[in-house]
Design an enzyme around this catalytic site. Structure first.
Site, PDB file in Angstrom:
ATOM      1  CD  GLU A 163     -41.163  54.756  26.488  1.00 34.47           C
ATOM      2  OE1 GLU A 163     -41.094  55.105  27.674  1.00 34.47           O
ATOM      3  OE2 GLU A 163     -40.306  54.031  25.949  1.00 34.47           O
ATOM      4  CD  GLU A 316     -37.568  56.479  23.284  1.00 27.22           C
ATOM      5  OE1 GLU A 316     -37.097  55.943  24.317  1.00 27.22           O
ATOM      6  OE2 GLU A 316     -38.475  57.310  23.333  1.00 27.22           O
TER       7      GLU A 316
HETATM    8  C1  GAL Z   1     -37.884  55.798  27.146  1.00 22.80           C
HETATM    9  C2  GAL Z   1     -38.406  57.198  26.958  1.00 22.80           C
HETATM   10  C3  GAL Z   1     -37.297  58.182  26.639  1.00 22.80           C
HETATM   11  C4  GAL Z   1     -36.144  57.971  27.571  1.00 22.80           C
HETATM   12  C5  GAL Z   1     -35.678  56.542  27.462  1.00 22.80           C
HETATM   13  C6  GAL Z   1     -34.494  56.222  28.324  1.00 22.80           C
HETATM   14  O1  GAL Z   1     -38.713  55.076  27.951  1.00 22.80           O
HETATM   15  O2  GAL Z   1     -39.367  57.246  25.934  1.00 22.80           O
HETATM   16  O3  GAL Z   1     -37.813  59.488  26.741  1.00 22.80           O
HETATM   17  O4  GAL Z   1     -36.560  58.246  28.863  1.00 22.80           O
HETATM   18  O5  GAL Z   1     -36.710  55.695  27.858  1.00 22.80           O
HETATM   19  O6  GAL Z   1     -34.172  54.839  28.278  1.00 22.80           O
END
Ligand code: GAL
Length: 682
Positions: A163, A316
């Site tokens: 990110e 994700e």
């Molecule tokens: C994303 C991040 C992950 C985790 C996730 C939680 O922004 O890449 O590592 O923190 O959020 O929602």
């Protein structure tokens, strides 16, 4: 070292889905767990149908406990174990979170905020993209990983950092920013002209006098701010491309990507898109907000468009609640399923989560995961398994394309420049307007591609410009060509206002579009809090019974366009608010205000009808909350709403999820999903 273009392998992701079908999995952080847990992880992954996990995103301190002292033995074991269980790996460079020793040995690697405060280690993201030492350290660990694992049979993909979205105002960033400015402008005089530095006595004698837009006594020069945003996106991209090229140079042939964050303001994704082999995105819609399903559909359309229509990776999402909002709502099982299917509907060939096993310690101990603290005997794990099963049924969908005949213009520099302080109204938000226009098409089941201004628009029958503040000649030329070819063009307020340096284009506005639109304006004004009534012209036969304007209006004059509605009262009383102009082959509408939903919908319907654009089903407007989109052979129907709805099918179909045959009208209960294919296409 390979050039970025040589280093790209845009077709490599399809090789993975050809083998695995739709990818399903999540971030896997085995370094946080004792080895005894790994075996159970692998077995439960198999049970859930997981076929791809992202390993090592935050494992730098474990991989390199002291400078130059690598420990790969544990990772060897993890990768071998996963491979033995048939689970592919997206191997990450751990560079989003350097170990504390890097900041202690080299404080200049730590980022500095706009107030001059150097941020400490102890969280994550503690690096400045400008830092030479950080970049070299990151390259060293990325190279070591790639040299060791380029040919490991488990590794099917590479994932650089995490990110990208850091900003830094420190001294090294200032030096890099100046070099970037030299490259862009050549001489300080050219920069002074572009930035308009005679205003407020900002004229620079030399590039060395320029600093990032740190905390200042009053408003920042908008051109300086715009360039610093461009620089920041570029500096982050350099961190990505350096590591990507190092991975390639070490002999890796797998696709290399990183996880975007949708409409993230620090990265211009049109610039980035050409650098990754496959587009990947992280999506955490706020289902507490009523528009989350259409808003996330917009993000998904962006991701598909960034990859020029190729399948993308949902890298994700959360199975249930996040833990970083002030108040975190869980997802129902249906919601989790819909979120996953929606991504596939809009072009994803991978559905992954943060994270596989819920963390017991650390800042994200309450963030949901595929396998919760309570273990496999849980509803959440059942949900995980059910999503895995659904995705296996969708194997025939992998590789399919969404064909859109509507283009929607969006651009980061326009967004940045339009929202600098010191404007007619801070209530006008470009992204909110884009979401609103896109939502109208989502409600009609009409597929939309996002496009960068200046792109050739010939594939599109309708072109929407909700709010593009910066319009340069290439963009204006492409819009004109589209309309002259017969397309419908709809342009919203506060578009075509500025040049590429955020300088206002003089003359009647929008300077480069006024001939095309047949209308021109002379001022942009904030409108009173109470909606301003518009008078709908009788000649607008499809027009709404009533209409209003809010937030921002423009003093327009029709120069050949038909006036469909005028301001009825107030400062702009009598001035045109909505116009339509017939050009060579097509038609161009202009909205000189933020108009009420009915008026916007009617203009969009007129434009779509004129261009012959129809939705994915036979319904002009879908029931509340229902989404319909055609991807390749498959028609996805998803009911995100609270009430049941009926949808009219274009013919007999079979549902890949339930195996049922359906025809005529289908009934979709709240939370229901169907993925329908023509019977002959099975
Ligand atoms: C994303 C991040 C992950 C985790 C996730 C939680 O922004 O890449 O590592 O923190 O959020 O929602």
């Amino acid at each position: 070292m390979a050039t970025p273009r040589d280093a790209r392998r845009v077709d490599a992701f399809s090789e993975i889905t050809r083998d695995l079908g739709i990818c399903f999995g999540g971030d896997y952080n085995p370094e946080q767990w004792p080895r005894e847990v790994w075996q159970e992880d692998a077995e439960l992954m198999v049970r859930a149908g997981v076929n791809l996990v992202t390993v090592g995103v935050f494992s730098w301190a474990r991989l390199e406990p002291s400078p130059g002292d690598y420990d790969f033995a544990w990772l060897d074991e993890v990768l071998d174990l996963l491979h033995a269980h048939g689970i592919a790996v997206d191997l990450a460079t751990p560079t989003a979170s350097p170990p504390p020793w890097l900041g202690i040995l080299h404080p200049e690697t730590l980022p500095v905020n706009a107030d001059g405060v150097r941020l400490a280690a102890g969280s994550r993201n503690q690096f400045t993209p400008a830092s030479r030492v950080y970049r070299e350290s990151a390259l060293a660990i990325a190279t070591a990983l790639a040299e060791r694992y380029a040919v490991h049979p488990a590794v099917r993909m590479w994932h650089v950092g995490n990110e990208f979205g850091q900003v830094d105002f420190g001294d090294e960033a200032a030096r890099e920013f100046r070099l970037w400015l030299r490259e862009r402008y050549g001489t300080i005089d050219v920069l002074n002209d572009a930035w308009g530095t005679l205003v407020w006595s900002q004229r620079y004698r030399d590039f060395d006098e320029i600093v990032p837009p740190r905390r200042m006594p009053y408003l920042v020069n908008p051109a300086q701010s715009l360039d610093f945003r461009r620089y920041t996106s570029w500096a982050l991209e350099r961190v990505f491309t350096e590591q990507r090229d190092a991975i390639r140079a070490a002999g890796a042939t797998q696709p290399i990507t990183t996880n975007f964050m949708g409409f993230e303001p620090l990265t211009d994704l049109w610039e980035w898109a050409g650098e990754v082999d496959v587009i990947a995105d992280d999506q955490y819609p706020d289902h507490g907000a009523g528009t989350s399903s259409s808003d996330i559909a917009l993000v998904q359309d962006l991701m598909r468009s960034l990859g020029e229509g190729r399948p993308w990776v949902l890298m994700e999402q959360a199975v249930s609640a996040t833990s970083w909002r002030p108040h975190n709502l869980p997802k129902s099982r249906e919601r989790a399923r819909l979120d996953s299917l929606q991504a596939v509907a809009r072009g994803a060939d991978a559905v992954c989560f943060f994270q596989w096993r819920q963390a017991r310690t650390g800042a994200e101990r309450f963030h949901s995961a595929m396998l919760p603290h309570a273990g496999a005997d849980t509803e959440v794990f059942e949900t995980t398994c059910a999503i895995g099963a659904d995705l296996r049924r969708l194997r025939p969908v992998a590789g399919g394309r969404v064909e859109a005949s509507v283009a929607l213009l969006f651009d980061w520099p326009s967004w940045w420049a339009a929202e600098e302080p010191g404007r007619p109204t801070e209530r006008l938000e470009a992204l909110a307007q884009v979401q609103r226009w896109h939502r109208a098409l989502w409600r009609r089941g009409i597929a939309v591609d996002l496009v960068r201004p200046g792109t050739d628009l010939s594939p599109y029958a309708t072109v929407l410009v909700p709010q593009t503040y910066i319009v340069e000649t290439d963009a204006a030329t492409a819009l004109r060509a589209a309309a002259e070819r017969g397309a419908s063009l709809v342009v919203g307020p506060f578009s075509g206002v500025a040049d590429g340096n955020a300088g206002i284009l003089t003359g009647r506005a929008p300077a480069l579009l006024r001939d095309l639109l047949g209308v021109s304006g002379e001022e942009w004004v904030g409108l009173p809090d109470a909606p301003t009534p518009l008078r709908v012209d009788e000649a607008w036969t499809t027009g709404p019974a009533e209409a209003q304007a809010v937030i921002l209006g423009e003093r327009l004059r029709a120069d050949g366009a038909d006036v469909l509605a005028r301001f009825d009262s107030g400062h702009l009383a009598g001035a045109p608010a909505i116009t339509r102009h017939h050009v060579a082959g097509g038609t161009a509408w202009y909205l000189g205000a933020v108009v009420s939903d009915d008026a916007l919908s009617t203009v969009l319907d007129d434009a779509l009808d004129a261009a012959g654009v129809v939705g994915a089903t036979s319904d002009r407007l879908l029931p509340d909350g229902v989404e319909a989109i055609q991807r390749g052979e498959a028609l996805f129907l998803l009911n995100h709403g609270e009430t049941a709805g009926r949808v009219t099918l274009p013919g007999p179909r079979r549902d890949l999820l339930s195996d049922a045959d359906v025809d005529g009208q289908v009934h979709l209960a709240p939370g229901a999903a169907m993925v329908l294919i023509e019977r002959h296409a099975e």
